[in-house]
Motif scaffolding. Structure first.
Motif, PDB file in Angstrom:
ATOM      1  N   LYS A 271     -15.056  -7.837  -0.146  1.00 34.17           N
ATOM      2  CA  LYS A 271     -14.550  -6.688  -0.241  1.00 34.17           C
ATOM      3  C   LYS A 271     -12.955  -6.605  -0.349  1.00 34.17           C
ATOM      4  CE  LYS A 271     -15.958  -3.478   2.499  1.00 34.17           C
ATOM      5  NZ  LYS A 271     -16.531  -2.603   3.572  1.00 34.17           N
ATOM      6  N   ASP A 272     -12.253  -7.760   0.149  1.00 36.07           N
ATOM      7  CA  ASP A 272     -10.765  -7.630   0.287  1.00 36.07           C
ATOM      8  C   ASP A 272     -10.290  -8.931   0.584  1.00 36.07           C
ATOM      9  OD1 ASP A 272      -8.299  -6.593  -0.206  1.00 36.07           O
ATOM     10  OD2 ASP A 272      -8.307  -5.121   1.524  1.00 36.07           O
ATOM     11  N   ILE A 273      -9.001  -9.181   0.188  1.00 34.22           N
ATOM     12  CA  ILE A 273      -8.428 -10.485   0.502  1.00 34.22           C
ATOM     13  C   ILE A 273      -7.108  -9.890   0.999  1.00 34.22           C
ATOM     14  CG2 ILE A 273      -7.362 -12.649  -0.172  1.00 34.22           C
ATOM     15  CD1 ILE A 273      -9.683 -12.949  -2.221  1.00 34.22           C
ATOM     16  N   ILE A 274      -6.744 -10.175   2.363  1.00 35.11           N
ATOM     17  CA  ILE A 274      -5.621  -9.871   2.944  1.00 35.11           C
ATOM     18  C   ILE A 274      -4.820 -10.910   3.382  1.00 35.11           C
ATOM     19  CG2 ILE A 274      -6.430  -7.641   3.524  1.00 35.11           C
ATOM     20  CD1 ILE A 274      -7.053  -8.413   6.398  1.00 35.11           C
ATOM     21  N   GLY A 275      -3.386 -10.677   3.714  1.00 33.51           N
ATOM     22  CA  GLY A 275      -2.419 -11.835   4.199  1.00 33.51           C
ATOM     23  C   GLY A 275      -1.677 -11.228   5.130  1.00 33.51           C
ATOM     24  N   GLU A 276      -0.590 -12.240   5.428  1.00 27.87           N
ATOM     25  CA  GLU A 276       0.610 -11.736   6.333  1.00 27.87           C
ATOM     26  C   GLU A 276       1.021 -10.645   6.400  1.00 27.87           C
ATOM     27  OE1 GLU A 276       3.617 -14.854   6.442  1.00 27.87           O
ATOM     28  OE2 GLU A 276       2.134 -16.746   5.790  1.00 27.87           O
ATOM     29  N   GLY A 277       1.177  -9.912   7.584  1.00 31.98           N
ATOM     30  CA  GLY A 277       1.613  -8.315   7.617  1.00 31.98           C
ATOM     31  C   GLY A 277       0.455  -7.398   7.454  1.00 31.98           C
ATOM     32  N   ASP A 278      -0.760  -7.702   7.089  1.00 34.38           N
ATOM     33  CA  ASP A 278      -1.834  -6.706   6.603  1.00 34.38           C
ATOM     34  C   ASP A 278      -2.415  -6.468   8.085  1.00 34.38           C
ATOM     35  OD1 ASP A 278      -1.132  -6.481   3.963  1.00 34.38           O
ATOM     36  OD2 ASP A 278      -2.557  -7.817   3.504  1.00 34.38           O
ATOM     37  N   LEU A 279      -2.932  -5.299   7.987  1.00 34.08           N
ATOM     38  CA  LEU A 279      -3.670  -4.842   9.164  1.00 34.08           C
ATOM     39  C   LEU A 279      -5.284  -4.918   9.014  1.00 34.08           C
ATOM     40  CD1 LEU A 279      -1.616  -1.588  10.382  1.00 34.08           C
ATOM     41  CD2 LEU A 279      -1.758  -3.986  11.386  1.00 34.08           C
ATOM     42  N   PHE A 280      -6.258  -5.172   9.785  1.00 35.86           N
ATOM     43  CA  PHE A 280      -7.584  -5.218   9.784  1.00 35.86           C
ATOM     44  C   PHE A 280      -8.093  -4.622  10.848  1.00 35.86           C
ATOM     45  CE2 PHE A 280      -6.903  -9.466  10.943  1.00 35.86           C
ATOM     46  CZ  PHE A 280      -8.151  -9.764  11.635  1.00 35.86           C
ATOM     47  N   GLY A 281      -9.307  -4.406  10.790  1.00 33.65           N
ATOM     48  CA  GLY A 281     -10.274  -4.112  12.099  1.00 33.65           C
ATOM     49  C   GLY A 281     -11.373  -3.147  11.939  1.00 33.65           C
ATOM     50  N   ASN A 282     -11.846  -2.646  13.084  1.00 36.96           N
ATOM     51  CA  ASN A 282     -12.931  -1.710  12.911  1.00 36.96           C
ATOM     52  C   ASN A 282     -12.460  -0.124  13.139  1.00 36.96           C
ATOM     53  OD1 ASN A 282     -15.416  -0.500  12.791  1.00 36.96           O
ATOM     54  ND2 ASN A 282     -15.985  -0.980  15.053  1.00 36.96           N
ATOM     55  N   PHE A 283     -12.013   0.313  12.076  1.00 36.24           N
ATOM     56  CA  PHE A 283     -11.152   1.778  12.043  1.00 36.24           C
ATOM     57  C   PHE A 283     -11.733   2.386  10.949  1.00 36.24           C
ATOM     58  CE2 PHE A 283      -7.614   0.537   9.167  1.00 36.24           C
ATOM     59  CZ  PHE A 283      -7.726  -0.855   9.444  1.00 36.24           C
ATOM     60  N   THR A 284     -12.590   3.297  11.076  1.00 39.55           N
ATOM     61  CA  THR A 284     -13.265   4.064  10.010  1.00 39.55           C
ATOM     62  C   THR A 284     -13.419   5.452  10.240  1.00 39.55           C
ATOM     63  OG1 THR A 284     -15.113   4.197   8.589  1.00 39.55           O
ATOM     64  CG2 THR A 284     -15.370   3.526  10.773  1.00 39.55           C
ATOM     65  N   PHE A 285     -13.293   6.449   9.352  1.00 41.48           N
ATOM     66  CA  PHE A 285     -13.403   7.738   9.336  1.00 41.48           C
ATOM     67  C   PHE A 285     -14.818   8.291   9.186  1.00 41.48           C
ATOM     68  CE2 PHE A 285      -8.972   7.276   8.696  1.00 41.48           C
ATOM     69  CZ  PHE A 285      -8.247   7.704   9.751  1.00 41.48           C
ATOM     70  N   THR A 286     -15.673   7.114   9.015  1.00 40.83           N
ATOM     71  CA  THR A 286     -17.361   7.648   8.821  1.00 40.83           C
ATOM     72  C   THR A 286     -18.199   7.304   9.973  1.00 40.83           C
ATOM     73  OG1 THR A 286     -17.871   5.624   7.658  1.00 40.83           O
ATOM     74  CG2 THR A 286     -16.687   7.445   6.511  1.00 40.83           C
ATOM     75  N   ASN A 287     -19.265   7.299   9.840  1.00 37.94           N
ATOM     76  CA  ASN A 287     -19.958   7.059  10.812  1.00 37.94           C
ATOM     77  C   ASN A 287     -21.127   5.691  10.510  1.00 37.94           C
ATOM     78  OD1 ASN A 287     -19.401   8.868  12.843  1.00 37.94           O
ATOM     79  ND2 ASN A 287     -20.941  10.427  12.017  1.00 37.94           N
ATOM     80  N   GLU A 288     -20.679   5.343   9.133  1.00 38.07           N
ATOM     81  CA  GLU A 288     -21.624   4.313   8.736  1.00 38.07           C
ATOM     82  C   GLU A 288     -21.316   2.928   9.376  1.00 38.07           C
ATOM     83  OE1 GLU A 288     -20.518   3.310   4.729  1.00 38.07           O
ATOM     84  OE2 GLU A 288     -20.273   5.323   4.215  1.00 38.07           O
ATOM     85  N   ASP A 289     -22.562   2.135   9.851  1.00 33.70           N
ATOM     86  CA  ASP A 289     -22.524   0.924  10.439  1.00 33.70           C
ATOM     87  C   ASP A 289     -22.252  -0.080   9.289  1.00 33.70           C
ATOM     88  OD1 ASP A 289     -23.250   1.950  13.033  1.00 33.70           O
ATOM     89  OD2 ASP A 289     -25.233   1.674  12.832  1.00 33.70           O
ATOM     90  N   GLU A 290     -21.254  -0.718   9.667  1.00 36.70           N
ATOM     91  CA  GLU A 290     -20.745  -1.883   8.510  1.00 36.70           C
ATOM     92  C   GLU A 290     -21.012  -3.116   9.178  1.00 36.70           C
ATOM     93  OE1 GLU A 290     -19.675  -1.608   5.419  1.00 36.70           O
ATOM     94  OE2 GLU A 290     -19.609   0.734   5.500  1.00 36.70           O
ATOM     95  N   ASP A 291     -21.552  -4.312   8.339  1.00 34.95           N
ATOM     96  CA  ASP A 291     -21.676  -5.568   8.728  1.00 34.95           C
ATOM     97  C   ASP A 291     -20.569  -6.514   8.058  1.00 34.95           C
ATOM     98  OD1 ASP A 291     -23.795  -5.330  10.648  1.00 34.95           O
ATOM     99  OD2 ASP A 291     -25.360  -5.294   8.973  1.00 34.95           O
ATOM    100  N   ASP A 292     -19.456  -5.822   8.335  1.00 39.80           N
ATOM    101  CA  ASP A 292     -18.429  -6.672   7.639  1.00 39.80           C
ATOM    102  C   ASP A 292     -17.772  -7.640   8.492  1.00 39.80           C
ATOM    103  OD1 ASP A 292     -18.486  -4.826   5.642  1.00 39.80           O
ATOM    104  OD2 ASP A 292     -16.604  -3.685   6.249  1.00 39.80           O
ATOM    105  N   TYR A 293     -16.975  -8.795   8.007  1.00 43.70           N
ATOM    106  CA  TYR A 293     -16.515  -9.728   9.065  1.00 43.70           C
ATOM    107  C   TYR A 293     -15.411 -10.376   8.336  1.00 43.70           C
ATOM    108  CZ  TYR A 293     -19.185 -13.177   6.415  1.00 43.70           C
ATOM    109  OH  TYR A 293     -19.612 -14.270   5.366  1.00 43.70           O
ATOM    110  N   ALA A 294     -14.537 -10.860   8.920  1.00 44.01           N
ATOM    111  CA  ALA A 294     -13.374 -11.478   8.180  1.00 44.01           C
ATOM    112  C   ALA A 294     -13.610 -13.149   8.625  1.00 44.01           C
ATOM    113  CB  ALA A 294     -12.089 -11.001   9.280  1.00 44.01           C
ATOM    114  N   VAL A 295     -13.149 -13.801   7.672  1.00 46.59           N
ATOM    115  CA  VAL A 295     -13.068 -15.249   7.680  1.00 46.59           C
ATOM    116  C   VAL A 295     -11.986 -15.729   7.103  1.00 46.59           C
ATOM    117  CG1 VAL A 295     -14.375 -15.204   5.231  1.00 46.59           C
ATOM    118  CG2 VAL A 295     -14.712 -17.212   6.928  1.00 46.59           C
TER     119      VAL A 295
END
Length: 82
Positions: A49-73
């Motif tokens: 879904k995305d590639i992120i790097g130094e200084g970027d933020l990520f986590g489980n913050f969403t404004f919807t009620n969807e259950d996501e099975d995302d993970y970071a590797v």
């Protein structure tokens, strides 16, 4: 600085370091390295879904009620997050 009250975590390349469904409402920052945010489809396929790097933020913050099975590797040899 976001890491004042947090501990640093490190990961090696291809190591999974975050599951959206296992975490609370936390936000992490990448101090070093590159992460891929990946979703598993109902068929078991992986979608980057995305590639992120130094200084970027990520986590489980969403404004919807969807259950996501995302993970970071970790996509680089060494990743440091806090």
């Amino acid at each position: 600085n976001l890491c004042i009250v947090s501990e640093f975590e490190t990961a090696k390349k291809n190591e999974i370091i975050f599951f959206a469904h296992n975490e609370g409402k936390y936000v992490y920052t990448i101090k070093k390295g590159i992460l891929k945010i990946v979703k598993i489809t109902d068929d078991g396929d992986q979608i980057v879904k995305d590639i992120i790097g130094e200084g970027d933020l990520f986590g489980n913050f969403t404004f919807t009620n969807e259950d996501e099975d995302d993970y970071a590797v970790a996509a680089s040899d060494r990743v440091i997050i806090c």
